[in-house]
Every structure is written in C-alpha cells, then in structure tokens.
Design an enzyme around this catalytic site. Sequence first.
Site: not given
Length: 514
Positions: A42, A45
């Site tokens: 992600c 992230c």
Amino acid sequence: GGVRAGLYSESDQVAILTPDNVDAVLFNSASAALIEFYASWCGHCVAFSPMWKKLALDIKEWKSAVYLAAIDCATESNRAVCVRFGITGYPSLRFLPAFSSNDSTGEDLRGFPRDVTGLRHLIIDKLESHKLPGPPACPPLEKTSAREIDSYVESSRGQNLALVFEEDDSYVGREVILDLLQYENITVRRVLRSEEELVSRLGVTDFPSVYLYKTHTNFTRLPVLREARAFYSYALQSLPGVVREGKPRPEVSDFIRKETEEQWRPFNKTRVYMSDLESALHYSLRVELASHSVISGEALIALRGYISVLDKYFPGRPPVKNALKSVNDWLQKQEGTSINYSNFRDALDTMSTDSYLPKTVRWVACQGSKQHYRGYPCAVWMLFHTLTVQALETGSKDPQEVLQTMRRYVSSFFGCRPCAVHFENMAQESMDNVNSLRVAVLWLWSRHNRVNARLAGELSEDPHFPKVQWPPPDLCPACHSLKPSGEHTWVQDEVLAFLRNYYSAQHFLHDFLS
Ligand code: FAD
C-alpha cells in the site's frame, strides 16, 4: 541479510509483530502499545513508514510506558492476526492500553495525525486518559502545585527535582517527563503558568523554562542552548548522579578505576587520538583478520579494498603510511584467487625504521571503565569516520568508495556478527543513494547515531560513556537548532563542518594528556 519484515527491520525501534509473538508482546503487557497495521503493497503505508520509524526513535525512551509495534497484513501468515483485530484498511492505528486481555482489539485511532509531533501529542493524550491501572512505569503527567512540591521536598532526600514551567497547552513538560522515565535520581514535574504561587516564588518569566529545585530558597535555572524539549532532556540526563535504571552510578569525577591491570588515563573528550586509530589498525589487521587462515572470494575483495582505502586515506604518521603502502603493493601483486593469512601477516610485519605498524593496543579516548566496554568497536567507528572525512578532504572522486569498502569489511570480517547484520541492513536501505563525498560523511554520522539510539541503555553501554545523539549540544552548539514547530533539528552544514574538524588529521592528539 538481517531480520526484515515488510517495511520495518530489527534496527528500527518498532516491535515487529508475527503470529508467534503477538500474544507475548501485546497482551497483558505492563506498557501500552500503539500498533500500525499496514500492507507492504500500500503506497500510503510506504509513505507513512519513515514517519513511524522517526516517531519510534523520537519516543524510544518512553518504551516501558508505551511502545510502537507494526504488522504487515500483506504477509499471508500474518492474516489471522489482522482479521482478529478486524482490520479492513491500511494503514490503521490501534491504541492498546496496558494490561489488555487477549480478546481486546484496541482503540481505532481514525484520522490520526501524519506527523511526528501530532502523533507524539496523541500518545500523551492517550496515556493521560488511560484507564486504571495505567502502565506502572509511566510517571505522573499532570501539572503540579506549590503544595505538592513542598510536601515532596520534605519527603525526598536529595533527589534531583526538575520543574518545567510552561503554558497550559504545552506538551514540553510531559515529553521531558517521559524522556527521563528510565533515569534514576531525578523527578520531573510540570508547572503551568497559571500556577501563580510557584511562578512567583521562583520569579519565572520565561515559558517554557526549567528549574532545578532544592528548597523554597534554593533553586537554579537549568542552563540550555535552546528552551526546548531535546535540550532539556539531554541536560537533565547528563546531570551528575543521574543514571539510567540498573546502571551503576559513575563516580562524579574524572577518575575512573579500571578493573584491568592498566591504569586509567585521563584524556580530552573533545579530541580524537591517533593512538586509538593505530590500535584499531593493529587489532583489525593482526587479530580480526587472523581468524581467517585462507582469504578468498568476497573476503579477498573486501580485504583488497580495505587495504587500498587505508593506503589512500589513512592520515597516519609517515612510517605507518609507508607500512600500509607496502602491504597494499604486496597485495596488488598477489594474483591467485586466495591468499594465506600467514603470508599477508609476513608482508605486514616486514618492518624498518621508516615503515612499521605498531604492535600494541593502547586505547585512549576509547578506554572503557571495564575491560568489556568500548575499545575496538569504538576505534572502528573513529577509523571509519576519519576515512570518510579524509576522502572528502583529499578530493577523492568516488563518493561510494570508502562506504562500500567499510560495508564489505564489516560484512566479511567484523567480529561482532549482530553488528554486521545491523550495519548491512542500514547499508541496504540507503548507502547506494550517497552521491557526494559530503553526503558520505553525513551518511556515516547519521547511521552511527541510529546505532547510538538503538544501544542507549543496553547492557553493552559503558555507564561512564552513555550513548547520546552525537555531537551533543555542549560539544557542538551550532549543530543544533529548532524547527518552527519546536522540534529539534540538526543543522547539517554545521555538523559537516564539525566532523571535518573533529576527524581531521591536523586536529588529532598523539598521546595522553598526562
Ligand atoms: P561508539 O559508538 O563506539 O563511538 C565511538 C566514538 O565516536 C564516540 O566516543 C564519539 O567520540 C564518536 N561518535 C559517536 N557518535 C558519533 C556519530 N554519530 N558520528 C561521528 N562520531 C561519533 N554494538 C551493538 O551492541 N549492536 C550493534 O548492532 C552494533 N553495531 C555496530 C556496527 C558497527 C559498524 C560498529 C563499528 C560498531 C557496532 N556496535 C554495535 C558497537 C557499538 O556501536 C559501539 O561501538 C560500542 O558499544 C562502544 O561504544 P562507545 O561508547 O565507545 O561509542
């Protein structure tokens, strides 16, 4: 490679959760936890992870009250843990209070701040509103009053008491209280500007400011470079008699009784000693390498590079430089795919009056208060810093040369194997991005500080030489500054100038002070 899981490695101050450790780490723990659930694929992230690492470093002293954890939900084997917490989006943060049972899923911190300051303040808010019992290691964070201080002074005998005077909405006091959490013989409390009695008793006019308080009439203002958290914490942690929990209290004097045959020699803590560097060379070339009787493959490449870099950049006395040159010449002439250490050693030990490498170890600035402290690893760092600075000063063309050589040496030979793993982790992360000789000097400096941060408080720390973020304010005032937000920041140009002076050959001392 080392232990790596998703976006974080063992070298970060983040507890990496796995199905095997999650119960032991998180539940029924005496400290609260802030857990990041992420997926390594992600993008948000990935973008957030440097912040998480920075925060972890920033609050590493708070660990016994609250620590950071992370788990990669993209890893198949971790899925069950993420499901158990009911995680559906990434990154998610959960606050798990101390003593949580293993069916709790923590508090979901939706819309959490994306900066270190904001996250740190959020953590303080969570600690303050923690349900009872809170983490036992967490000191009182609430404001104090004149009455409380008076009764404290009566009951505490000689314990240092520091009062942080601050505005009502300031977090500095609580941050400093938590920064000192692992230190003994000091109590820190915060006093708000609105606490008129104490403010007028001490005549306080600056907010924030810190006072060391003994009695009604006996108090002094803590002298600091800047009125800010980092400077307060460093100054309080360095007060005479203040030590980390579990560490013996060093005598408050320059005299340290060494538990070795050798007598302790006072030295100048602001200087580098040639004696340490030469001792590092001797130990590395005659002891560390000697455990490899045949050197080939990667190790031979590492050795060739190392000797060549030493020949080029070691700013030694003429006979030492001559010795390094002749060993390098000898090594260049070896054409086989392996060499025997004994032959290398013979080349090394071919000495004359104008070419030799001393055969003794004599630590000076790297003396430890006990035999198992400091010494060789300390001098290795100093040697490495010296070489990066020297490459810069002599106008080398290749910013990677010294760093990659150090990396290969550590990987093939450095006797401390966990150190080698950690160093390789850091190298993999960013060494290849170093694109100038200046950046090379700063890269090694900042990685060394990462290691210092990780080791602060460990068993291997010499109580007389606590691991600090280096150079501390008293050694280089200009290196330290504040962002508009009040966060500590390094002035990199000043740090570079400082390192160029500190690790320059002209500045070395050649023997003991006395
Ligand atoms: P050291 O950290 O050895 O520093 C020596 C001197 O360098 C200091 O006294 C100071 O004058 C100066 N200095 C300090 N910080 C900086 C800086 N940021 N930039 C420039 N100069 C500085 N030990 C472990 O337990 N685990 C590890 O993973 C580990 N990894 C290591 C990796 C390497 C490559 C090396 C060389 C050592 C490693 N060590 C590790 C050992 C550890 O870092 C220390 O060397 C050792 O604990 C001795 O500490 P010291 O107090 O003498 O200071």
